[in-house]
Design a protein around this motif. Structure first.
Motif, PDB file in Angstrom:
ATOM      1  N   GLY A 175      49.155  10.680  17.009  1.00 29.86           N
ATOM      2  CA  GLY A 175      47.480  10.200  16.171  1.00 29.86           C
ATOM      3  C   GLY A 175      47.175   9.535  17.528  1.00 29.86           C
ATOM      4  N   MET A 176      47.523   9.312  18.840  1.00 25.94           N
ATOM      5  CA  MET A 176      46.817   8.495  19.985  1.00 25.94           C
ATOM      6  C   MET A 176      46.747   9.764  20.624  1.00 25.94           C
ATOM      7  SD  MET A 176      46.178   5.824  21.452  1.00 25.94           S
ATOM      8  CE  MET A 176      44.358   6.259  22.134  1.00 25.94           C
ATOM      9  N   ASP A 177      47.519  10.914  20.167  1.00 26.17           N
ATOM     10  CA  ASP A 177      47.298  11.744  21.835  1.00 26.17           C
ATOM     11  C   ASP A 177      46.521  13.031  21.288  1.00 26.17           C
ATOM     12  OD1 ASP A 177      47.848  14.268  23.371  1.00 26.17           O
ATOM     13  OD2 ASP A 177      49.290  12.605  24.160  1.00 26.17           O
ATOM     14  N   LYS A 178      45.275  13.059  21.839  1.00 20.20           N
ATOM     15  CA  LYS A 178      44.538  14.377  20.823  1.00 20.20           C
ATOM     16  C   LYS A 178      44.979  16.070  20.656  1.00 20.20           C
ATOM     17  CE  LYS A 178      40.173  11.196  21.615  1.00 20.20           C
ATOM     18  NZ  LYS A 178      41.600  10.116  21.831  1.00 20.20           N
ATOM     19  N   HIS A 179      45.514  16.225  21.603  1.00 18.79           N
ATOM     20  CA  HIS A 179      46.124  17.409  22.217  1.00 18.79           C
ATOM     21  C   HIS A 179      47.357  17.492  20.437  1.00 18.79           C
ATOM     22  CE1 HIS A 179      49.355  19.597  24.329  1.00 18.79           C
ATOM     23  NE2 HIS A 179      48.719  20.668  23.418  1.00 18.79           N
ATOM     24  N   TYR A 180      48.825  16.067  20.875  1.00 19.28           N
ATOM     25  CA  TYR A 180      49.269  16.652  19.378  1.00 19.28           C
ATOM     26  C   TYR A 180      48.821  16.281  18.028  1.00 19.28           C
ATOM     27  CZ  TYR A 180      52.320  17.518  23.702  1.00 19.28           C
ATOM     28  OH  TYR A 180      53.713  18.345  24.613  1.00 19.28           O
ATOM     29  N   MET A 181      47.494  15.736  18.339  1.00 19.18           N
ATOM     30  CA  MET A 181      47.417  15.132  16.956  1.00 19.18           C
ATOM     31  C   MET A 181      47.025  16.459  16.037  1.00 19.18           C
ATOM     32  SD  MET A 181      43.833  13.648  16.003  1.00 19.18           S
ATOM     33  CE  MET A 181      44.112  12.040  16.992  1.00 19.18           C
ATOM     34  N   LYS A 182      46.332  17.662  17.131  1.00 19.65           N
ATOM     35  CA  LYS A 182      45.363  18.329  16.629  1.00 19.65           C
ATOM     36  C   LYS A 182      46.542  19.788  16.489  1.00 19.65           C
ATOM     37  CE  LYS A 182      41.371  18.306  19.145  1.00 19.65           C
ATOM     38  NZ  LYS A 182      40.652  17.833  17.966  1.00 19.65           N
ATOM     39  N   VAL A 183      48.086  19.772  17.400  1.00 17.68           N
ATOM     40  CA  VAL A 183      49.007  20.677  17.423  1.00 17.68           C
ATOM     41  C   VAL A 183      49.719  20.642  15.835  1.00 17.68           C
ATOM     42  CG1 VAL A 183      51.913  21.158  17.532  1.00 17.68           C
ATOM     43  CG2 VAL A 183      49.942  20.722  19.740  1.00 17.68           C
ATOM     44  N   ILE A 184      49.816  18.885  15.706  1.00 16.68           N
ATOM     45  CA  ILE A 184      50.945  19.130  14.200  1.00 16.68           C
ATOM     46  C   ILE A 184      50.115  18.742  12.830  1.00 16.68           C
ATOM     47  CG2 ILE A 184      51.261  16.598  12.638  1.00 16.68           C
ATOM     48  CD1 ILE A 184      51.943  15.368  15.621  1.00 16.68           C
ATOM     49  N   PRO A 207      38.859  11.680  27.153  1.00 15.02           N
ATOM     50  CA  PRO A 207      40.084  11.962  27.804  1.00 15.02           C
ATOM     51  C   PRO A 207      41.520  11.830  26.503  1.00 15.02           C
ATOM     52  CG  PRO A 207      39.174   9.529  27.992  1.00 15.02           C
ATOM     53  CD  PRO A 207      38.181  10.154  27.402  1.00 15.02           C
ATOM     54  N   CYS A 208      42.477  12.612  27.181  1.00 17.87           N
ATOM     55  CA  CYS A 208      43.891  13.135  25.534  1.00 17.87           C
ATOM     56  C   CYS A 208      43.450  11.342  24.801  1.00 17.87           C
ATOM     57  CB  CYS A 208      44.679  13.682  26.148  1.00 17.87           C
ATOM     58  SG  CYS A 208      44.397  14.918  25.573  1.00 17.87           S
ATOM     59  N   ARG A 209      44.019  10.553  25.805  1.00 22.06           N
ATOM     60  CA  ARG A 209      44.609   8.805  25.076  1.00 22.06           C
ATOM     61  C   ARG A 209      43.744   8.168  25.275  1.00 22.06           C
ATOM     62  NH1 ARG A 209      50.115  10.775  27.603  1.00 22.06           N
ATOM     63  NH2 ARG A 209      48.766  11.343  29.383  1.00 22.06           N
ATOM     64  N   ALA A 210      42.381   8.050  24.552  1.00 19.28           N
ATOM     65  CA  ALA A 210      41.758   6.788  24.767  1.00 19.28           C
ATOM     66  C   ALA A 210      41.150   6.939  23.459  1.00 19.28           C
ATOM     67  CB  ALA A 210      40.863   6.629  26.063  1.00 19.28           C
ATOM     68  N   GLY A 211      40.404   5.566  23.068  1.00 22.24           N
ATOM     69  CA  GLY A 211      39.947   6.185  21.921  1.00 22.24           C
ATOM     70  C   GLY A 211      38.400   4.916  22.263  1.00 22.24           C
ATOM     71  N   SER A 212      37.610   4.360  20.674  1.00 16.72           N
ATOM     72  CA  SER A 212      36.468   3.819  20.959  1.00 16.72           C
ATOM     73  C   SER A 212      35.607   4.642  22.133  1.00 16.72           C
ATOM     74  CB  SER A 212      36.477   2.070  22.026  1.00 16.72           C
ATOM     75  OG  SER A 212      37.378   1.675  21.216  1.00 16.72           O
TER      76      SER A 212
END
Length: 375
Positions: free
Chosen positions: A146-155, A196-201
């Motif tokens: 959930g933190m990594d937007k790349h692998y989130m989209k892959v899943i 950034p793939c692993r940042a929020g806010s």
């Protein structure tokens, strides 16, 4: 539940951390510390400084509020909080220089309110799993993905859920051949969002209208994460949905969807950090969102499906776009959404009949009922 039925369950509220979202985490902790029922729970506030020191923090929500004139921060109080590392021993210990170790007593559950890397990304969850300590929220895999937007989209794509076009630029690709990395973005339609793939806010996020502005936006994102994702800007309304884990065999519960509208004239091209947390007048947060019944139902369906695709637990907020044609596209999932005064997650549940204190209580109860380890 507590191993001592005669006492109240003790909750360690953990906040701060090493990521760029340190201040947002403090603000989230302020909200939770105000809301948690002290007649039901004992509370131990534990702060993590920007340098990674775990300290015993003051139970003072006002000091943790994020305002235009105050950026909260965990400071080193001279105490070191030590978590248990042996299964079956759930006592926190405090060490002060020159003094003997002091036992704080058993902790029944940790409420981790860390945003971003080194907390929301599965690292803290793994640490708590090793110590056999119950905690609020998703486990290691769901937190990391959930933190990594790349692998989130892959899943999500693997589960057949709709996501928008994107490309990923790794650190190695960028250092090896910048031009080739930027050429890959040419397959997307402008405007694009560089993140950034692993940042929020919305830290390090830029909206890019022209190819000539792409390199600077990528460098800005790389200040927060060396892996960058570039997404096609979806034309549509920004709709969010709050998800809460079901009890027992019950499926995920979803709130009424909410909508974010960034008002013109405030200098925000999108829902950036200042609009989220500092410039309250720049956004309109409406819940329930004024959507056709079919679109609202689809948002809720996809929010629950996203929660299950990532094997989330506890809570999550799913952000979507609803296009003019009525299509729903998933933007991202947040496994530890904010609880600040401007946050949509508690507001959507409030409009759905679950008040803030009740929501905090429900999350703690879900964590107390759930074992650690394989499940």
């Amino acid at each position: 539940m507590s191993s001592h039925p005669s006492r109240k369950p003790r909750v360690a509220v953990v906040f701060g951390g090493r990521s760029s979202e340190h201040a947002v985490s403090c603000a989230t902790a302020a909200g939770v510390l105000r809301a948690i029922d002290r007649d039901t729970y004992d509370v131990v506030p534990v702060g993590i400084t920007r340098e990674g020191a775990w300290v015993l923090a003051a139970d003072d929500p006002d000091r943790l509020a994020l305002t235009p004139s105050q950026t909260p921060e965990v400071t080193d109080t001279g105490t070191q909080v030590i978590l248990p590392t042996k299964v079956g021993e759930n006592s926190l210990t405090v060490h002060r220089p020159g003094e003997a170790l002091e036992a704080l007593g058993e902790v029944d559950v940790v409420f981790p309110l860390l945003h971003g890397p080194y907390g929301e990304d599965g690292t803290l969850q793994g640490m708590l799993e090793l110590g056999d300590i119950r905690y609020v929220g998703s486990g290691v895999l769901a937190s990391a993905a959930g933190m990594d937007k790349h692998y989130m989209k892959v899943i999500f794509s693997g589960a057949g859920l709709p996501v928008g076009p994107y490309t990923v630029i790794t650190d190695a690709q960028w250092r090896r051949d910048k031009a080739a990395a930027m050429d890959a973005v040419g397959a997307l339609s402008y405007p694009v969002f560089v993140k950034p793939c692993r940042a929020g806010s919305s830290m390090g996020v830029s909206r890019v209208e022209r190819p000539e502005d792409l390199e600077a936006a990528i460098e800005t994102a790389r200040e927060h994460d060396l892996k960058v994702i570039v997404e096609t800007g979806i034309v549509g309304r920004e709709i969010e949905c709050a998800v809460l884990q079901g009890r027992g065999l019950e499926g995920p519960r979803t709130s009424l969807p909410g909508e974010i509208v960034v008002e013109s004239g405030h200098g925000h091209d999108f829902y950036d950090f200042e609009a989220k947390y500092l410039d309250e007048g720049s956004v309109v947060l409406s819940c329930p969102a004024d959507l056709p019944r079919g679109a609202a139902d689809e948002v809720r369906r996809l929010a629950a499906a996203s929660f299950e695709a990532l094997a989330c637990e506890g809570l999550a907020r799913v952000d979507c776009f609803v296009t003019d044609g009525g299509a729903v596209v998933i933007n991202e999932i947040n496994t530890m959404p904010g609880f600040t005064p401007f946050s949509m997650y508690p507001r959507m549940w409030q409009e759905s009949g679950v008040g803030y204190p009740e929501l905090v209580h429900e999350l703690i109860q879900l964590a107390l009922e759930r074992p650690v380890g394989l499940r």
